[in-house]
Design an enzyme around this catalytic site. Structure first.
Site, PDB file in Angstrom:
ATOM      1  N   ASP A  80       0.852  -1.198   0.000  1.00 33.35           N
ATOM      2  CA  ASP A  80       0.000   0.000   0.000  1.00 33.35           C
ATOM      3  C   ASP A  80       0.889   1.250   0.000  1.00 33.35           C
ATOM      4  O   ASP A  80       1.797   1.371   0.838  1.00 33.35           O
ATOM      5  CB  ASP A  80      -0.879  -0.031   1.269  1.00 33.35           C
ATOM      6  CG  ASP A  80      -1.897   1.088   1.311  1.00 33.35           C
ATOM      7  OD1 ASP A  80      -2.386   1.490   0.231  1.00 33.35           O
ATOM      8  OD2 ASP A  80      -2.218   1.556   2.423  1.00 33.35           O
ATOM      9  N   ASP A 251      -8.325   1.427   6.688  1.00 32.26           N
ATOM     10  CA  ASP A 251      -7.371   1.255   7.774  1.00 32.26           C
ATOM     11  C   ASP A 251      -7.902   1.909   9.052  1.00 32.26           C
ATOM     12  O   ASP A 251      -7.970   1.296  10.116  1.00 32.26           O
ATOM     13  CB  ASP A 251      -6.013   1.873   7.382  1.00 32.26           C
ATOM     14  CG  ASP A 251      -4.933   1.575   8.403  1.00 32.26           C
ATOM     15  OD1 ASP A 251      -5.213   0.876   9.395  1.00 32.26           O
ATOM     16  OD2 ASP A 251      -3.794   2.035   8.234  1.00 32.26           O
ATOM     17  N   ARG A 276      -3.751 -11.684  25.767  1.00 33.20           N
ATOM     18  CA  ARG A 276      -4.798 -12.368  24.996  1.00 33.20           C
ATOM     19  C   ARG A 276      -6.179 -11.861  25.388  1.00 33.20           C
ATOM     20  O   ARG A 276      -7.079 -11.758  24.556  1.00 33.20           O
ATOM     21  CB  ARG A 276      -4.702 -13.885  25.211  1.00 33.20           C
ATOM     22  CG  ARG A 276      -3.409 -14.463  24.659  1.00 33.20           C
ATOM     23  CD  ARG A 276      -3.171 -15.859  25.149  1.00 33.20           C
ATOM     24  NE  ARG A 276      -3.047 -15.911  26.611  1.00 33.20           N
ATOM     25  CZ  ARG A 276      -2.670 -16.992  27.278  1.00 33.20           C
ATOM     26  NH1 ARG A 276      -2.401 -18.114  26.644  1.00 33.20           N
ATOM     27  NH2 ARG A 276      -2.569 -16.960  28.605  1.00 33.20           N
TER      28      ARG A 276
HETATM   29  P1  13P Z   1      -8.654   5.272   5.719  1.00 39.84           P
HETATM   30  O1  13P Z   1      -7.732   6.164   6.499  1.00 39.84           O
HETATM   31  O2  13P Z   1      -9.909   5.989   5.354  1.00 39.84           O
HETATM   32  O3  13P Z   1      -8.937   3.996   6.407  1.00 39.84           O
HETATM   33  O4  13P Z   1      -7.921   4.925   4.326  1.00 39.84           O
HETATM   34  C1  13P Z   1      -6.937   3.937   4.273  1.00 39.84           C
HETATM   35  C2  13P Z   1      -6.201   3.929   2.982  1.00 39.84           C
HETATM   36  O5  13P Z   1      -6.548   4.562   2.012  1.00 39.84           O
HETATM   37  C3  13P Z   1      -5.003   3.061   2.915  1.00 39.84           C
HETATM   38  O6  13P Z   1      -4.341   3.183   1.698  1.00 39.84           O
HETATM   39  O1  G3H Z   2      -3.161   5.078   3.711  1.00 41.84           O
HETATM   40  C1  G3H Z   2      -2.405   4.767   4.595  1.00 41.84           C
HETATM   41  C2  G3H Z   2      -2.714   3.701   5.568  1.00 41.84           C
HETATM   42  O2  G3H Z   2      -3.688   4.109   6.499  1.00 41.84           O
HETATM   43  C3  G3H Z   2      -1.458   3.230   6.207  1.00 41.84           C
HETATM   44  O3  G3H Z   2      -1.011   4.113   7.175  1.00 41.84           O
HETATM   45  O4  G3H Z   2       1.394   4.524   6.670  1.00 41.84           O
HETATM   46  O5  G3H Z   2       0.463   4.804   8.995  1.00 41.84           O
HETATM   47  O6  G3H Z   2       0.733   2.516   8.010  1.00 41.84           O
HETATM   48  P1  G3H Z   2       0.499   3.983   7.755  1.00 41.84           P
HETATM   49 ZN    ZN Z   3      -4.419   5.138   0.868  1.00 40.14          ZN
END
Ligand code: 13P
Ligand code: G3H
Ligand code: ZN
Length: 303
Positions: A80, A251, A276
């Site tokens: 991602d 996320d 847990r």
């Molecule tokens: P959100 O912050 O809306 O959950 O989006 C997550 C996202 O786009 C990760 O790439």
């Molecule tokens: O779009 C981003 C995701 O929410 C991931 O966030 O870079 O803090 O892991 P992060």
């Molecule tokens: Zn994103």
């Protein structure tokens, strides 16, 4: 089974639903997402940000996905917002089956140049690539805060043609994180429709968390100070799916569920210190949230 990004999205594009892409950072999050996919008989994308790769490590994340792939639902392991080309190469080598190259912060020609390079590496291994054009708002650990720049349909067509990406993330009004809108929380569905009609390919929606009021209230009840968070309403997500979105990133909702459930145990049972017993309820609540989203995305029953 672990399946390539373009395969999991081709079916969604053809049958007009969206596959949920959920960010995993540890075992409990992964189990919650995969547990939901199995319960819903839904395909699922497990995605790892650069921050997740740094936090958990490439080997642990790969191992989690390998276990996830033993289930009878299609699973894609996806990078991602990959920006570090070396890290992307390592993930391809380690067996990731999808890559998002995020060059949205770069001038168009540089974004095209780098994305094309990633497509060449990935396609050689049978892996699909997601590119991004336009800028999604908000700030995450590895993503610099920025204003939303809506995706231009002509530039999108040029970008796809020149790079050969399998899916395109577009900006139609969403932001990353828990504070997405100051007003009504509407997406530019007309722009989405224009881009979908032009490209006829899988479209990706980032920053799509719903920020459910139930989670915000629960977290606040047990001590969280979140201000006034605002997500994408479910009816807007349903409209986005109807008009051509085939991958939906989530996320923030997982973070909120995790936070609310952990706070509840600690506040209600101060004598508890077994991890847990602290993390188990968080896993359950995250799974519940993911199942709701899979139904909303139309991916339930599509495995
Ligand atoms: P959100 O912050 O809306 O959950 O989006 C997550 C996202 O786009 C990760 O790439
Ligand atoms: O779009 C981003 C995701 O929410 C991931 O966030 O870079 O803090 O892991 P992060
Ligand atoms: Zn994103």
């Amino acid at each position: 089974m672990l399946v390539p990004l373009h395969k999991i999205l081709a079916k969604a594009h053809k049958e007009n639903y969206a596959v949920g892409a959920f960010n995993i950072n540890n075992m409990e999050i992964c189990q919650a997402v995969v547990g939901a996919a199995v319960a819903e008989k839904s395909p699922v994308i497990l995605q790892t940000s650069e921050g997740a790769l740094k936090y958990a490590g490439i080997d642990y994340l790969k191992a989690l996905a390998t276990v996830a792939a033993m289930n009878k639902v299609p699973v894609t392991l996806h990078v991602d917002h990959g920006r570090d080309l070396n890290l992307i190469r390592s993930c391809i080598k380690a067996g990731w089956t999808g890559i998002m190259y995020d060059g949205s912060h770069l001038p168009l020609d540089e974004n095209i140049k780098n994305t094309k390079k990633v497509v060449q590496w990935a396609h050689k291994k049978g892996i699909g690539v997601e590119g991004e054009l336009g800028t999604i708002g908000g700030a995450e650990e590895q993503i610099i805060a920025r204003k939303i720049i809506y995706t231009d349909p002509d530039a999108a067509a040029e970008f796809v043609e020149k790079t050969g990406v399998d899916a395109l993330a577009i900006a139609i009004g969403t932001s990353h994180g828990a504070y997405k809108f100051e007003g009504s929380g509407r997406l530019d569905i007309h722009l989405l429709k224009t881009i979908k009609d032009k490209l006829k390919m899988p479209i990706v929606l980032h920053g799509a968390s719903g920020v459910p009021a139930s989670l915000v209230t629960m977290a606040a009840r047990f001590g969280a100070e979140l201000g006034k968070p605002e997500g994408v309403p479910d009816d807007q997500i349903a409209l986005a799916v109807k008009n051509g979105v085939n991958k939906i990133n989530t996320d923030t909702d997982l973070r909120l569920a995790f936070d609310a459930a952990v706070r509840k145990v600690i506040k209600e049972r101060p004598e508890e210190f077994d991890p847990r017993h602290i993390l188990g309820p968080a896993r359950d609540l995250m799974q519940h949230i993911v199942q709701h989203r899979m139904k909303l995305f139309g991916s339930s029953g599509k495995a």
